[in-house]
Design an enzyme around this catalytic site. Sequence first.
Site, PDB file in Angstrom:
ATOM      1  CG  ASP A 182       2.442  -1.074   0.736  1.00 60.52           C
ATOM      2  OD1 ASP A 182       1.460  -1.205  -0.024  1.00 60.52           O
ATOM      3  OD2 ASP A 182       2.346  -1.099   1.964  1.00 60.52           O
ATOM      4  CE  LYS A 241      -1.784  -0.141   5.792  1.00 64.17           C
ATOM      5  NZ  LYS A 241      -0.953  -0.355   6.981  1.00 64.17           N
TER       6      LYS A 241
END
Length: 402
Positions: free
Chosen positions: A126, A79
Amino acid sequence: MTNHMQDHMEAVHRQHPRSVSIPPAFGVAQARQVRAFHRTIPEYAETPLVPLRNLARELGLGGLFVKDESYRFGLNAFKALGGSYSMANVLARKLGRPLQELGFADLAGPEARARLGTMSFVTATDGNHGRGVAWTARQLGQKAVVYMPAGSAAERLENIRRLGAEASIRDGNYDDTVRFAAAQAERNGWILVQDTAWEGYTEIPRWIMQGYLTLADEAAEQLPCPPTHLFLQAGVGSMAGAVAAYFADRYPGAAKPVITVVEPNGADCLFRTARADDGTLHAVQDLHSIMAGLCCGEPCSLAWDLLKETADYFVSIPDQAAANGMRILGAPLPGDGRIISGESGAATTGFVTELLRNPALHGLRDELGLDGGAQVLCISTEGATDRENYRRIVWDGAYGEK
């Protein structure tokens, strides 16, 4: 395999011309620009592409390759590619210079910091995306505020806090948390760094998606031959959309790989959107899956615009498929490399192995053309970012929700 597995494995075939026009913003040339920027980050290194030759032979494939993103920037997930590229673009714009003229050191240096002052970046996550934003903010001398949905793993929260971010777990699901983060950005004058897009919020999500092009460009160079099949897991679809567009641009026409998007049964918003095929994005309200990184209910509009033109299949899978993928990657056949892959990371490998090992799914296997000539690429997007849950699944065989 159990009936539970068979009953909840669904696929939608989306037919479109093999030759598609990819927006330059997500093509090979753009990927080279993005990767050039990432190379200026001191911690940058290519993540490994692992050839699973013996597993491919066992499954009847010509080749099976898994790109292991657990090595990315020491953060155990891919990410930060999107977080770093988008945040760098924000800073470059505030400095009045194109990012192509700047390296990471320029943005983190004393001159830039004196001109920019301290800025606050906020996001909902998350875990993996927020960790990437927190890491980038620390490297650049900026602040990060991170909100996580109910049920987020304590280990993921602490990993973000250790990077200096202000982080907390809130009530509500992922999509509720995204809306809260957006409201906080508006209220406090912070910069929202969210890896999904909606009307009026597209520029930063586009930069985030472009950041993911680096892993696609690396993988294409590392592969010994062009892939015939590409399997991409999706939450909101940002990574899947960017990588699918890159490979469709790099291998146009008949050379384009068969692209399959994989989502959990309990968060299959792209699958539902493809199945409906009515020009509307379809959301999932009741989110539930062990695949926390994919547990998103509302598709990214930018991602869907790319996937509707490039993805051939959209698949909804049960949690057990991802759990099996974790075990297979973590306990490979002799001679194959070991990959520690989290629940979301193992989703695609789990699906591919189930498709080839389960006789009830051989019709779909044949439809996709997964045979001895197939060269398959999967991406393990994360390592064991929640080690307690990893052991619970891999050691104890517990693949249901916590």
